[in-house]
Design a protein around this motif. Structure first.
Motif, PDB file in Angstrom:
ATOM      1  N   THR A  77       0.798  -1.083   0.063  1.00 11.68           N
ATOM      2  CA  THR A  77      -0.097  -0.017   0.009  1.00 11.68           C
ATOM      3  C   THR A  77       0.937   1.398  -0.041  1.00 11.68           C
ATOM      4  OG1 THR A  77      -1.759  -1.400   1.158  1.00 11.68           O
ATOM      5  CG2 THR A  77      -1.803   1.310   1.321  1.00 11.68           C
ATOM      6  N   LEU A  78       0.626   2.144  -0.594  1.00  9.24           N
ATOM      7  CA  LEU A  78       1.047   3.549  -0.658  1.00  9.24           C
ATOM      8  C   LEU A  78       0.448   4.731  -0.366  1.00  9.24           C
ATOM      9  CD1 LEU A  78       3.541   4.982  -2.437  1.00  9.24           C
ATOM     10  CD2 LEU A  78       1.976   5.250  -4.217  1.00  9.24           C
ATOM     11  N   TYR A  79       0.952   5.660   0.084  1.00 12.19           N
ATOM     12  CA  TYR A  79       0.141   6.825   0.806  1.00 12.19           C
ATOM     13  C   TYR A  79       0.707   7.969   0.334  1.00 12.19           C
ATOM     14  CZ  TYR A  79      -1.174   2.980   4.081  1.00 12.19           C
ATOM     15  OH  TYR A  79      -1.833   1.731   4.566  1.00 12.19           O
ATOM     16  N   LEU A  80      -0.121   8.981   0.438  1.00 13.59           N
ATOM     17  CA  LEU A  80       0.283  10.513   0.109  1.00 13.59           C
ATOM     18  C   LEU A  80      -0.610  11.461   1.164  1.00 13.59           C
ATOM     19  CD1 LEU A  80       2.022  12.231  -1.607  1.00 13.59           C
ATOM     20  CD2 LEU A  80       0.022  12.726  -3.065  1.00 13.59           C
ATOM     21  N   GLN A  81       0.107  11.835   2.202  1.00 10.43           N
ATOM     22  CA  GLN A  81      -0.569  12.856   3.050  1.00 10.43           C
ATOM     23  C   GLN A  81      -0.168  14.108   2.512  1.00 10.43           C
ATOM     24  OE1 GLN A  81      -2.213  12.256   6.052  1.00 10.43           O
ATOM     25  NE2 GLN A  81      -2.557  14.572   5.918  1.00 10.43           N
ATOM     26  N   MET A  82      -1.198  14.709   2.494  1.00 12.23           N
ATOM     27  CA  MET A  82      -1.141  16.069   1.674  1.00 12.23           C
ATOM     28  C   MET A  82      -1.851  17.117   2.617  1.00 12.23           C
ATOM     29  SD  MET A  82      -2.587  15.235  -2.197  1.00 12.23           S
ATOM     30  CE  MET A  82      -4.398  15.019  -1.665  1.00 12.23           C
ATOM     31  N   ASN A  83      -1.099  17.970   3.010  1.00 15.58           N
ATOM     32  CA  ASN A  83      -1.413  19.176   4.052  1.00 15.58           C
ATOM     33  C   ASN A  83      -1.425  20.651   3.208  1.00 15.58           C
ATOM     34  OD1 ASN A  83      -1.625  17.136   6.135  1.00 15.58           O
ATOM     35  ND2 ASN A  83       0.798  17.338   6.650  1.00 15.58           N
ATOM     36  N   SER A  84      -1.994  21.597   3.801  1.00 10.96           N
ATOM     37  CA  SER A  84      -1.886  22.986   3.304  1.00 10.96           C
ATOM     38  C   SER A  84      -2.120  22.858   2.049  1.00 10.96           C
ATOM     39  CB  SER A  84      -0.427  23.445   3.620  1.00 10.96           C
ATOM     40  OG  SER A  84      -0.104  23.486   5.147  1.00 10.96           O
ATOM     41  N   LEU A  85      -3.179  22.286   1.650  1.00  8.34           N
ATOM     42  CA  LEU A  85      -3.784  22.239   0.128  1.00  8.34           C
ATOM     43  C   LEU A  85      -3.995  23.557  -0.289  1.00  8.34           C
ATOM     44  CD1 LEU A  85      -5.535  18.723   0.434  1.00  8.34           C
ATOM     45  CD2 LEU A  85      -3.774  19.214  -1.203  1.00  8.34           C
ATOM     46  N   LYS A  86      -3.623  23.663  -1.851  1.00  7.06           N
ATOM     47  CA  LYS A  86      -3.845  25.039  -2.353  1.00  7.06           C
ATOM     48  C   LYS A  86      -4.771  24.573  -3.715  1.00  7.06           C
ATOM     49  CE  LYS A  86       0.893  26.334  -1.440  1.00  7.06           C
ATOM     50  NZ  LYS A  86       2.163  26.937  -2.103  1.00  7.06           N
ATOM     51  N   PRO A  87      -5.420  25.591  -4.097  1.00 13.09           N
ATOM     52  CA  PRO A  87      -6.373  25.446  -5.496  1.00 13.09           C
ATOM     53  C   PRO A  87      -5.467  24.786  -6.396  1.00 13.09           C
ATOM     54  CG  PRO A  87      -6.869  27.491  -4.333  1.00 13.09           C
ATOM     55  CD  PRO A  87      -5.636  26.842  -3.755  1.00 13.09           C
ATOM     56  N   GLU A  88      -4.180  25.130  -6.612  1.00 11.37           N
ATOM     57  CA  GLU A  88      -3.507  24.837  -7.560  1.00 11.37           C
ATOM     58  C   GLU A  88      -3.097  22.983  -7.499  1.00 11.37           C
ATOM     59  OE1 GLU A  88      -2.722  27.290  -5.739  1.00 11.37           O
ATOM     60  OE2 GLU A  88      -0.748  27.792  -5.542  1.00 11.37           O
ATOM     61  N   ASP A  89      -3.475  22.590  -6.258  1.00  8.06           N
ATOM     62  CA  ASP A  89      -3.088  21.121  -6.146  1.00  8.06           C
ATOM     63  C   ASP A  89      -4.627  20.302  -6.802  1.00  8.06           C
ATOM     64  OD1 ASP A  89      -1.962  21.779  -2.851  1.00  8.06           O
ATOM     65  OD2 ASP A  89      -0.904  21.299  -4.630  1.00  8.06           O
ATOM     66  N   THR A  90      -5.714  21.185  -7.167  1.00 12.38           N
ATOM     67  CA  THR A  90      -6.630  20.364  -7.803  1.00 12.38           C
ATOM     68  C   THR A  90      -6.302  19.653  -9.007  1.00 12.38           C
ATOM     69  OG1 THR A  90      -8.301  21.933  -6.935  1.00 12.38           O
ATOM     70  CG2 THR A  90      -8.910  20.777  -8.933  1.00 12.38           C
ATOM     71  N   ALA A  91      -6.307  18.225  -9.139  1.00 17.68           N
ATOM     72  CA  ALA A  91      -6.150  17.145 -10.032  1.00 17.68           C
ATOM     73  C   ALA A  91      -6.601  15.942  -9.978  1.00 17.68           C
ATOM     74  CB  ALA A  91      -4.719  17.394 -10.222  1.00 17.68           C
ATOM     75  N   VAL A  92      -6.644  15.047 -10.884  1.00 18.44           N
ATOM     76  CA  VAL A  92      -6.563  13.657 -10.785  1.00 18.44           C
ATOM     77  C   VAL A  92      -5.486  13.272 -10.274  1.00 18.44           C
ATOM     78  CG1 VAL A  92      -7.504  11.296 -11.818  1.00 18.44           C
ATOM     79  CG2 VAL A  92      -8.495  13.488 -12.276  1.00 18.44           C
ATOM     80  N   TYR A  93      -5.515  12.420  -9.228  1.00 20.12           N
ATOM     81  CA  TYR A  93      -4.072  12.016  -8.530  1.00 20.12           C
ATOM     82  C   TYR A  93      -4.252  10.457  -9.194  1.00 20.12           C
ATOM     83  CZ  TYR A  93      -2.996  16.221  -6.115  1.00 20.12           C
ATOM     84  OH  TYR A  93      -2.448  17.278  -5.936  1.00 20.12           O
ATOM     85  N   TYR A  94      -3.026   9.838  -9.622  1.00 18.24           N
ATOM     86  CA  TYR A  94      -2.646   8.525  -9.984  1.00 18.24           C
ATOM     87  C   TYR A  94      -1.819   7.947  -9.409  1.00 18.24           C
ATOM     88  CZ  TYR A  94      -5.437  10.016 -14.307  1.00 18.24           C
ATOM     89  OH  TYR A  94      -6.373  10.766 -14.948  1.00 18.24           O
ATOM     90  N   CYS A  95      -1.816   6.666  -9.089  1.00 16.88           N
ATOM     91  CA  CYS A  95      -0.830   5.970  -8.477  1.00 16.88           C
ATOM     92  C   CYS A  95      -0.146   5.243  -9.429  1.00 16.88           C
ATOM     93  CB  CYS A  95      -1.560   4.792  -7.367  1.00 16.88           C
ATOM     94  SG  CYS A  95      -0.508   3.654  -6.479  1.00 16.88           S
TER      95      CYS A  95
END
Length: 122
Positions: A77-95
């Motif tokens: 299993t892979l994880y991504l903890q995302m903090n302090s999110l910004k509008p420019e982080d908007t996207a489809v995220y792919y593993c």
């Protein structure tokens, strides 16, 4: 057959946090490099972060200090903890997994998940 399934995406306000997960399934002996990519509308897919089976990490400059990638090799299993999110982080995220050993003699390469949407309204 090896599959990657992402989860954890959603809508979050700017400054908020999300944790993405990616579960690998199938007959898996080991996975080399795993990573997260993202693709925003009208833009090319870009690397967010990756991690080796030895836990060496690499981040895009745009997410350094805000995102943390990790993996559980025992659970594939892979994880991504995302903090302090910004509008420019908007996207489809792919593993992504670059190579997966499925037997003593066989490796499959370049496996992608179906993606999970992350939306940070401006």
């Amino acid at each position: 057959q090896v599959r990657l399934v992402e989860s954890g995406g959603g809508l979050v306000q700017a400054g908020g946090s999300l944790r993405l997960s990616c579960a690998a399934s199938g007959t898996i002996f080991s996975i080399n490099v795993m990573g997260w990519y993202r693709q925003a509308p009208g833009k090319q897919r870009e690397l967010v972060a990756n991690i080796t089976d030895g836990a060496s990490t690499n981040y895009a400059d745009s997410v350094k200090g805000r995102f943390t990638i990790s993996r559980d090799n025992a659970e594939n299993t892979l994880y991504l903890q995302m903090n302090s999110l910004k509008p420019e982080d908007t996207a489809v995220y792919y593993c992504y997994a670059d190579s997966v050993r499925i037997s003593r003699w066989s490796v499959v390469r370049d496996i992608w998940g179906q993606g999970t949407q992350v939306t940070v309204p401006s």
